[in-house]
Design a protein around this motif. Structure first.
Motif, PDB file in Angstrom:
ATOM      1  N   VAL A  11       2.018   1.965  -3.523  1.00 59.18           N
ATOM      2  CA  VAL A  11       0.926   2.470  -4.363  1.00 59.18           C
ATOM      3  C   VAL A  11       0.621   3.916  -3.992  1.00 59.18           C
ATOM      4  O   VAL A  11       0.482   4.777  -4.866  1.00 59.18           O
ATOM      5  CB  VAL A  11      -0.336   1.579  -4.235  1.00 59.18           C
ATOM      6  N   LEU A  29      -7.933   3.291  -5.520  1.00 61.93           N
ATOM      7  CA  LEU A  29      -8.015   2.922  -6.939  1.00 61.93           C
ATOM      8  C   LEU A  29      -9.201   1.987  -7.198  1.00 61.93           C
ATOM      9  O   LEU A  29      -9.936   2.153  -8.179  1.00 61.93           O
ATOM     10  CB  LEU A  29      -6.721   2.255  -7.392  1.00 61.93           C
ATOM     11  N   ILE A  30      -9.394   1.007  -6.326  1.00 61.54           N
ATOM     12  CA  ILE A  30     -10.509   0.067  -6.496  1.00 61.54           C
ATOM     13  C   ILE A  30     -11.838   0.807  -6.372  1.00 61.54           C
ATOM     14  O   ILE A  30     -12.790   0.517  -7.107  1.00 61.54           O
ATOM     15  CB  ILE A  30     -10.400  -1.099  -5.502  1.00 61.54           C
ATOM     16  N   GLU A  66       0.823  -1.219   0.000  1.00 56.48           N
ATOM     17  CA  GLU A  66       0.000   0.000   0.000  1.00 56.48           C
ATOM     18  C   GLU A  66       0.855   1.266   0.000  1.00 56.48           C
ATOM     19  O   GLU A  66       0.518   2.237  -0.659  1.00 56.48           O
ATOM     20  CB  GLU A  66      -0.938   0.002   1.211  1.00 56.48           C
ATOM     21  N   THR A  93      -0.919  -2.103 -10.839  1.00 58.80           N
ATOM     22  CA  THR A  93      -2.302  -2.221 -10.374  1.00 58.80           C
ATOM     23  C   THR A  93      -3.334  -2.575 -11.442  1.00 58.80           C
ATOM     24  O   THR A  93      -4.463  -2.926 -11.106  1.00 58.80           O
ATOM     25  CB  THR A  93      -2.752  -0.895  -9.706  1.00 58.80           C
ATOM     26  N   ARG A  98      -6.054   4.000   1.911  1.00 60.30           N
ATOM     27  CA  ARG A  98      -4.910   3.335   1.315  1.00 60.30           C
ATOM     28  C   ARG A  98      -4.993   3.462  -0.196  1.00 60.30           C
ATOM     29  O   ARG A  98      -6.075   3.561  -0.769  1.00 60.30           O
ATOM     30  CB  ARG A  98      -4.897   1.881   1.756  1.00 60.30           C
ATOM     31  N   LYS A 154      -5.281  -6.065 -11.216  1.00 61.92           N
ATOM     32  CA  LYS A 154      -6.276  -6.145 -10.131  1.00 61.92           C
ATOM     33  C   LYS A 154      -7.509  -5.310 -10.472  1.00 61.92           C
ATOM     34  O   LYS A 154      -8.643  -5.749 -10.273  1.00 61.92           O
ATOM     35  CB  LYS A 154      -5.672  -5.683  -8.821  1.00 61.92           C
ATOM     36  N   LEU A 155      -7.283  -4.109 -11.005  1.00 60.32           N
ATOM     37  CA  LEU A 155      -8.420  -3.260 -11.375  1.00 60.32           C
ATOM     38  C   LEU A 155      -9.209  -3.877 -12.527  1.00 60.32           C
ATOM     39  O   LEU A 155     -10.440  -3.805 -12.551  1.00 60.32           O
ATOM     40  CB  LEU A 155      -7.939  -1.858 -11.742  1.00 60.32           C
ATOM     41  N   MET A 187      -4.377   1.407  -2.874  1.00 63.67           N
ATOM     42  CA  MET A 187      -5.076   0.411  -3.686  1.00 63.67           C
ATOM     43  C   MET A 187      -6.579   0.486  -3.439  1.00 63.67           C
ATOM     44  O   MET A 187      -7.371   0.338  -4.362  1.00 63.67           O
ATOM     45  CB  MET A 187      -4.536  -0.986  -3.361  1.00 63.67           C
ATOM     46  N   THR A 188      -6.960   0.744  -2.212  1.00 65.78           N
ATOM     47  CA  THR A 188      -8.381   0.886  -1.882  1.00 65.78           C
ATOM     48  C   THR A 188      -8.986   2.058  -2.646  1.00 65.78           C
ATOM     49  O   THR A 188     -10.106   1.964  -3.165  1.00 65.78           O
ATOM     50  CB  THR A 188      -8.558   1.094  -0.363  1.00 65.78           C
TER      51      THR A 188
END
Length: 181
Positions: free
Chosen positions: A6, A75-76, A3, A28, A70, A31-32, A72-73
């Motif tokens: 990222v 981005l998701i 994290e 990333t 965070r 995952k996205l 990645m959170t």
């Protein structure tokens, strides 16, 4: 990828660092893409959405606050919200002639035995949903079957966002427990 890495890349992207943007994409995008593919259902639409998501990331990276969330959170969340927006913008005709999306998903080639098993499983799921309070069951259906955003559900049921998240988490745990019996 961690994290912190990222989040660091997002901070560099906010400063218009193209190399950091390439690194962020490399780290990333798979995952996205998985997130978008699960929500949208078709690879071509998920690929288009992924391109739009990274355009949004480039434009909005300055809004990212590592203190609040965070990397990645964040981005998701952008990918999920964009996919939900795409689903909402689909015309009813795109879902099928009569607009019933479930008809286009049904597998009509099931054997008699497979059909009985499927009906039994559907009954089990329905029975487990019946163990939930009606508003919680409707919220779970809205979030995970209809793709509604948590904020929309919180507004619909006039509860704070964190309360809605708690409802959904506890309801899913209760459903899992019921289905595991």
């Amino acid at each position: 990828m961690e994290e912190d890495t990222v989040a660091g890349l997002i901070a560099k992207v906010a400063a218009a660092d193209r190399a950091a943007f390439r690194d962020l994409y490399s780290a990333t995008s798979s995952k996205l893409m998985g997130t978008l593919l699960r929500i949208l259902g078709t690879r071509s639409e998920a690929e288009d959405a992924l391109q739009e998501v990274f355009t949004r990331v480039w434009l909005r990276a300055g809004r990212f606050d590592p203190e609040k969330g965070r990397g990645m959170t964040w981005l998701i969340a952008i990918a999920r919200n964009h996919a939900i927006d795409r689903l909402r913008s689909r015309s009813p005709a795109a879902a099928g002639d009569d607009g019933d999306e479930l008809d286009s998903v049904a597998d009509t080639s099931l054997s008699a035995e497979g059909s009985l098993i499927a009906k039994g499983e559907a009954r089990r799921i329905s029975d487990c949903f019946a163990t939930l309070e009606p508003d919680r069951a409707a919220a779970v259906r809205g979030a995970y079957l209809d793709g509604l955003a948590y904020t929309d559900l919180a507004d619909r049921y006039a509860v704070p966002l964190n309360t809605m998240r708690t409802w959904l988490r506890r309801s899913l745990l209760k459903l899992r427990e019921c289905l595991d019996q």
